[in-house]
Design an enzyme around this catalytic site. Structure first.
Site, mmCIF file in Angstrom:
data_model
loop_
_atom_site.group_PDB
_atom_site.id
_atom_site.type_symbol
_atom_site.label_atom_id
_atom_site.label_comp_id
_atom_site.label_asym_id
_atom_site.label_seq_id
_atom_site.Cartn_x
_atom_site.Cartn_y
_atom_site.Cartn_z
ATOM 1 N N SER A 1 -2.097 0.269 13.020
ATOM 2 C CA SER A 1 -1.563 0.246 11.673
ATOM 3 C C SER A 1 -0.576 1.389 11.520
ATOM 4 O O SER A 1 -0.718 2.437 12.162
ATOM 5 C CB SER A 1 -2.692 0.407 10.659
ATOM 6 N N CYS B 1 0.837 -1.204 0.000
ATOM 7 C CA CYS B 1 0.000 0.000 0.000
ATOM 8 C C CYS B 1 0.867 1.248 0.000
ATOM 9 O O CYS B 1 1.874 1.323 0.712
ATOM 10 C CB CYS B 1 -0.923 -0.005 1.218
#
Length: 572
Positions: free
Chosen positions: A479, A189
């Site tokens: 995260s 990502c």
């Protein structure tokens, strides 16, 4: 070049016969043997392309007279595990992958090893295994995904997911458009989450080729890095340059400096100590705090900055950060090039690396200094702080580079939840109010495997009423994409009887990032002295913690034996 397994082959004739039965010929079995292990599989975009890189690496091994053998242990994706019990096994998967690489690397006396992965747990797993095996090894990053429309990332999921749960807040077409564009290519990502951070850490440690971290996964550069890794591993084998020659205390300090400068994920405070532990190196959590007091935060990279990881690589990536901060780094550390960090930077300059890719930024009308800010132009030092106090006696972690100035000192009433799902639902149902401090506990390594809280933090920042006005503290983790006031890794964790287990609804909590404090400062709606707070928590502790549910298999082994987050959350 002498083959390490020559003696073992003489012990048992079937060794050679089995390899020849796999397609090798009688010249191949006499060559130096290189294990190429990746996490290739259909699990997510960060892994589905890695067989291509491993193939290129194999070509490089062939070129230099070795023979490659391909192994695979695929990984799992945090994004696919959000919002359900699958998230509880994600951190533990780091240990499982490391163990499988150890199994593969131990069954045969390999001369060298190339490891390839892109993402959150597989990279530190590979680095842990590399440290454990201590043979000539190169790590090969899987690179960055392409940006989404309007330079967005897959984190658009936070907004979409929140609105999906609120009546008439999103259209089916918006949802479908996100599905089609949220992850437009292979690779990690394209924000500086844990996946991208750990690619950077592998390079900063000296185990990945200079410039290879975060190369766009769809460009040919990454294929060339893979081919070069195959060639270079043969040189490391010939010179017997092992992982322990590269992963020294000085290398780990260099990596923490780079982590501080780029605004990397808080998960690196779990992974780097756990990797160091494999080599018998102590990496105290306080070291992160000390270094972050000194290093300028020069990486303007989303989520704590503006630009995406592809742009960071175009701007010069990790080598350019190292060049700008060379006076703070140990330039004499050995790397997988067989040269020192200082020599690598000189070679990159001679090869025009620092100028060659800047033109790609012009395609986006971006200047290099916008992405990697010259140190003399920044005022903030570091990106991560270690907070301690009566709620976190051993420590906790916050990425303050992603916290607004208005939220760096905060006092509010505790809203207490024993699992993240309940906290998330409270945000969705608008039961959380501005000024609240959400407490999520029993989410540490022994509590339930230390899941990340991205679903809840994204729900907060995507809610206009709550964004910038609510904080979250937890013994779980976050995260690397987390934005906002989020304090994690609180230790001791609730499942180990830590004070966070005895915070009650309505207690007053205060944190002060500059002064590195996290404390319970009030009970029953009124403030108390530090001595009174200690007495309250001690009295409440007499009732004990909530019993943990019965577990089985690998998950039980992990939650029964996991170390504290302050020690890297590995297995004891």
């Amino acid at each position: 070049m002498r083959q390490k397994s020559e003696k073992e082959r003489l012990w048992w004739a079937q060794f050679n016969a089995l390899e020849m039965g796999s397609g090798w010929d009688d010249t191949d079995i006499a060559k130096p043997q290189i294990m190429i292990e990746d996490v290739y599989g259909d699990s997510h975009p960060g892994s589905v392309h890695l067989h291509q890189l491993s193939t290129q690496a194999g070509y490089g091994v062939y070129e230099k007279g070795g023979f490659p053998a391909h192994y695979h242990t695929t990984d799992v994706c945090d994004g696919c595990a959000q919002g359900h019990d699958g998230m509880n096994i994600v951190l533990a998967s780091r240990e499982a992958i490391a163990d499988m690489v150890e199994v593969h690397a131990s069954a045969v006396p390999w001369d060298g090893m190339i490891l390839s992965s892109s993402c959150d747990k597989s990279i530190p797993a590979h680095l842990k295994a590399a440290a454990r095996m201590d043979i000539p090894t190169i790590f090969m990053p899987g690179g960055s995904m392409r940006p989404g429309p309007n330079m967005t990332t897959s984190l658009v999921a936070g907004d979409i997911s929140l609105r999906q749960k609120r009546k008439d807040a999103v259209t089916p077409q918006e949802i479908r458009d996100y599905y089609l564009t949220g992850c437009p290519s292979v690779g990690a990502c394209t924000f500086l989450g844990t996946a991208s951070t750990m690619q950077c850490m592998a390079e900063a440690l000296g185990l990945a080729l200079p410039g290879s971290a975060l190369a766009p996964a769809t460009m040919m550069d990454i294929q060339r890095y893979a081919r070069q890794a195959g060639r270079k591993i043969m040189e490391l084998v010939e010179r017997d340059i092992k992982v322990s020659d590269i992963l020294t205390p000085a290398a780990f300090k260099n990596a923490i400096i780079i982590h501080s400068a780029i605004g990397g994920s808080t998960n690196a405070t779990l992974h780097l100590p756990s990797i160091a532990r494999e080599l018998g190196i102590d990496l105290p959590i306080e070291m992160f705090d000390e270094i972050n007091h000194q290093v300028p935060h020069i990486g303007n990279i989303f989520p704590s900055g503006q630009y995406l990881t592809e742009c960071f690589w175009f701007a010069g990536g990790i080598p350019y950060v190292q060049l700008l901060l060379k006076d703070m780094l140990d330039l004499d550390v050995m790397t997988v090039t067989g040269k020192t960090l200082g020599e690598n930077l000189e070679d990159l300059q001679k090869d025009n690396f620092f100028e060659r890719n800047v033109g790609y930024l012009n395609n986006y009308h971006i200047n290099r200094d916008d992405v990697i800010i010259p140190p003399e132009k920044v005022t903030e030092k570091g990106s991560v702080a270690i907070l301690k106090g009566n709620i976190a006696p051993e420590g906790s972690v916050v990425k303050y580079s992603a916290v607004a100035q208005s939220q760096r000192v905060f006092t509010g009433p505790a809203r207490v939840f024993n699992e993240e799902e309940d906290a998330y639902q409270a945000v969705v149902d608008k039961q959380i109010k501005p000024g609240d401090i959400i407490v999520i506990r029993y989410e540490g390594p022994r509590g339930c495997g230390m899941p990340e809280m991205l679903m809840t933090t994204e729900a907060i920042v995507c809610d206009e009423e709550l964004n910038g006005h609510v904080a979250l503290i937890t013994d779980g983790r976050f995260s690397g994409a987390t934005r906002g006031a989020a304090i994690g890794h609180i230790s001791p964790e609730a499942a180990s009887g830590g004070p966070i287990a005895f915070v009650e609804e309505g207690d007053l909590i205060r944190y002060d990032i500059e002064n590195r404090r996290l404390d319970l400062v009030g009970a029953a709606g009124k403030e108390v002295t530090p001595e009174e707070a200690d007495a309250i928590l001690k009295e409440r502790s007499k009732k004990g913690i909530i019993p943990r549910p019965a577990r089985k298999g690998f998950y039980k082994r992990y939650t029964d034996h996991a170390l504290s987050a302050m020690q890297g959350a590995g297995l004891n």
